[in-house]
Design an enzyme around this catalytic site. Sequence first.
Site, mmCIF file in Angstrom:
data_model
loop_
_atom_site.group_PDB
_atom_site.id
_atom_site.type_symbol
_atom_site.label_atom_id
_atom_site.label_comp_id
_atom_site.label_asym_id
_atom_site.label_seq_id
_atom_site.Cartn_x
_atom_site.Cartn_y
_atom_site.Cartn_z
ATOM 1 N N GLY A 38 0.797 -1.230 0.000
ATOM 2 C CA GLY A 38 0.000 0.000 0.000
ATOM 3 C C GLY A 38 0.818 1.263 0.000
ATOM 4 O O GLY A 38 0.283 2.347 -0.195
ATOM 5 N N CYS B 133 -27.920 -9.297 -16.037
ATOM 6 C CA CYS B 133 -27.333 -9.064 -17.348
ATOM 7 C C CYS B 133 -28.323 -9.524 -18.429
ATOM 8 O O CYS B 133 -28.818 -10.653 -18.385
ATOM 9 C CB CYS B 133 -26.016 -9.825 -17.492
ATOM 10 S SG CYS B 133 -25.338 -9.749 -19.161
ATOM 11 N N CYS C 250 -26.358 -12.596 -20.496
ATOM 12 C CA CYS C 250 -26.023 -13.893 -19.906
ATOM 13 C C CYS C 250 -26.805 -14.165 -18.626
ATOM 14 O O CYS C 250 -26.663 -15.224 -18.021
ATOM 15 C CB CYS C 250 -24.520 -13.992 -19.632
ATOM 16 S SG CYS C 250 -23.989 -13.105 -18.158
ATOM 17 N N CYS D 127 -23.111 -7.242 -18.661
ATOM 18 C CA CYS D 127 -21.880 -7.365 -17.877
ATOM 19 C C CYS D 127 -20.819 -6.418 -18.435
ATOM 20 O O CYS D 127 -20.631 -6.342 -19.650
ATOM 21 C CB CYS D 127 -21.307 -8.780 -17.984
ATOM 22 S SG CYS D 127 -22.277 -10.022 -17.144
ATOM 23 N N CYS E 236 -18.920 -12.544 -19.575
ATOM 24 C CA CYS E 236 -20.265 -12.626 -20.139
ATOM 25 C C CYS E 236 -20.290 -13.628 -21.308
ATOM 26 O O CYS E 236 -21.170 -14.478 -21.404
ATOM 27 C CB CYS E 236 -20.698 -11.239 -20.599
ATOM 28 S SG CYS E 236 -22.436 -11.112 -21.029
#
Lengths: 323, 259, 365
Positions: free
Chosen positions: A50, A259, A262, A284, A290
């Site tokens: 980080g 979606c 899909c 998606c 997808c």
Amino acid sequence: MTGTQTAAVAETAAPAAAETTEDGYNFAYLDEQTKRMIRRCILKAVAVPGYQVPFGGREMPLPYGWGTGGMQVTASIIGANDTLKVIDQGADDTTNAVNIRRFFARTADVETTETTGEASIIQTRHRVPEDPMTEDQILVLQVPQPEPLRSLEPREIECRKMHAYKEYGLMQVSLYEDIARFGEIATSYSYPVMVNDRYLMSPTPIPKFDNPKLDSYPALQLYGAGREKRIYAIPPYTKVKSLDFDDHPFQVQQWEENCALCGAEDTFLDEVILDDRGGKMYVCSDSHYCARRRAEGHSGKLSGSAAAAYAAAVGADQPEKGA
Amino acid sequence: MNAMSPLLRVHNLSHAFGSLLACSDVSFELHSGEVLGVVGESGSGKTTLLNCLSARLVPTNGIVEYDLRDRGLTDIYSLSEPERRFLLRTDWGVVMQNPRDGLRMSISAGGNVGERLMAVGARHYGEIRGTAEEWLEKVEMDLGRIDDAPKHFSGGMQQRLQIARNLVTKPRLVFMDEPTGGLDVSVQARLLDLLRGLVRELKLSAIIVTHDLAVARLLADRLMVMKDGKVVETGLTDQVLDDPHHPYTQLLVSSVLQV
Amino acid sequence: MYVAVKGGEQAILNSHKVIAEERRGDPAVPELTLAQVKEQMQLAVDRVMTEGSLYDRDLAALAIKQAQGDLVEAIFLLRAYRTTLTRFGATLPIDTAKMAVRRRISAAYKDLPGGQVLGPSYDYTHRLLDFALAAEEGVGAPQVDMAEEPVDESIPRVTDILNHEGLIEEEVAADDEARVADLTREPMEFPAERDMRLQNLARGDEGFLLALGYSTQRGYGRNHPFAGEIRLGEVAVAFEPEELGFPIEIGEITVSECQMINQFAGSAERPPQFTRGYGLAFGHCERKTMAMALVDRALRARELDETVDYPAQDEEFVLYHSDNVEASGFVQHLKLPHYVDFQSELQLIRSLRRRHDEEQMEAAE
């Protein structure tokens, strides 16, 4: 230094030959010295999760803000045997993703793929893939603004002190202000996280939907900011916590719809405008995910032929198209 | 903690800006619960002294020791910068003359008061807000303004908010630089009343820099009179004001009386 | 049905073909040669070399042609090329006192050793469009007469003249052995030392520095400048290969230099004296060097114990925003798709509006 590089340098005096220098560039564009320098910075970044490591960023042949940091990281870690996937907004076929993939196919001659599972390195802008990644893979994120405190404190010197002394009260104040004003934390992307209980970090403009994935992620995450010349990292299986309040816990976006292509219920969805009368559908954002689901027989509310026509139009119909 | 040991001990403190000696050879002790007024005209070195005492300006010479909760009297300039910054936002408070310097002007009143709590780890929104409300009440602010930013407040209200923001972590020592400066007389009077009440109720120790002897009389137990960077007279407030010894103090007191 | 624009390799390749065609323009017009750019657009070439920080007139001319005359784009091209070049080492500092001067003026003195040499300058042209240049037959080969006396071989710098009296601060000869930072190899650090600052400003966008320098003159960080000296000419570049142990001249370059002399009231540590602001550029970039010198001096506020109140004095502000390759990239990256984040914001706005409506309803009940 390689022989071809010498040739490129020698040609400075002969501009007419400039177009031939393309082949004179080193593997993955950057010279080995630079790559070593960047790898040392990456090692430091991994050792201090980080923490933003300043690095001597180079000028890349793509503009700043278009992924030069991610490209330098990728260029430094990529080898001839790697397989690269590049996504932008979750999709393999967006112009910038295509362009960066093309760059590495051209300068490093590596295999490229659109399949998350096949890639050894995935460079991404604004999304973390929906499919899980493994310990054998590396996720490289392009970072426009590495400093999570920048919007609160414009001074670099002061920001670095705040990190060094772990003075993050002000960040929490900004979340407090959101709740006081809006009743909820009104940050939907670039949502700040604490890494390993020590450093406050910007996960780049990924939607906060992707934040939970970063926690204890099996793959190494490398973050490269070219313009700001910073590299940071989250090693595999590191604790990553999105900032929140005990009584206002962190929450991710949710959609009322699935979606349309899909039928996925648990992915980040893009809104697609269908006409100028408010008609829209959701699909998606991860184009590979997808397409794979559709290949597996899943379908959404859009009828089979309409879905196929749409998918063909946006180029999301070839889950296995690879390099 | 030894009941006799001071909260703050200052020894031979001097500060120079280049060749200009802003304050010179100041020594004193401040005990828990005591309020010390530093008076003098502008340019007498009061504010420089206050900055040196409150860990915000490294003095050219001398020692400032504070009774840290965990290790007793310690030279504050031997602390690391993060330790000093921590002290400043927990056990100490600094009320600036200009609220702009002490407040975040575009953050709500509640956020301003809550900042110190969050800086030391508070993570419960409801509790932070509750505490902020308590403090706004204590400084007699309208709770309806809790979500408003201080840039829209009057000068007196900004100053009350600054006080609440500082006291929320229950500091033991508060530094104030002309806390009523720049306010209308009637607003000043209310603020002074409020400050006096808070100092007593919370048994605060404080060092107040002011050029206004009325403020000093109302708030301070003891006074230190400064002229040209030097302390010319010290003593109990009533003593100094009613029976000033140094000619400069006499001048100060008489000029006030003439007004 | 409307669908999102499909990105993709073909679109990119086609776009490149379109710019190639547009770059060429009307094929009936003869194609621009690099020699033409190099010889007849010298000032554009100079700016591209300066901000591209690569002294190569041919490559700069190529970049200008390739970028269709967009100088910021040309600078970017040159920079991207420069990154790939191998470094053999650093040359010795150039000595502008030994410059073969073509132009040299001082606004601080009426006359001075070496004299005022006006040289090439647009300063005293009347800005009237010259239609002779538009004529089909062109302008031929204009020639200037030789001066009666040659310019002195070595002309002392005004700042050195002032220095004899101790009226101006000494040039910071901090440490001759100290390594000079290289902005193109290491990240900028704050507080930035003067070597880093001058490098940054030399590469900085001329327009940005011009505006900042101008702002100091209008009172946003006034520093009472005099154009002590501006000179243009050729200087020798020497390099000392480690294995040789002595310097060899490897060529000469054209540079513009500006030394601003600024009033200074003095501080605790320093007596009242003149201070310096410095500007240097490849080729003939006079405006740039003057703006650079003003900004350099403004950025010395911290060092000289002046208060930092204005943008031109704020080193993080100036140095972080001066580079036009960085700025252009980041401003233009807004063209990249951001629809994932935009979707997130849409969701948020809808949720906030829902909450707002609910509260209104409750309030109404």
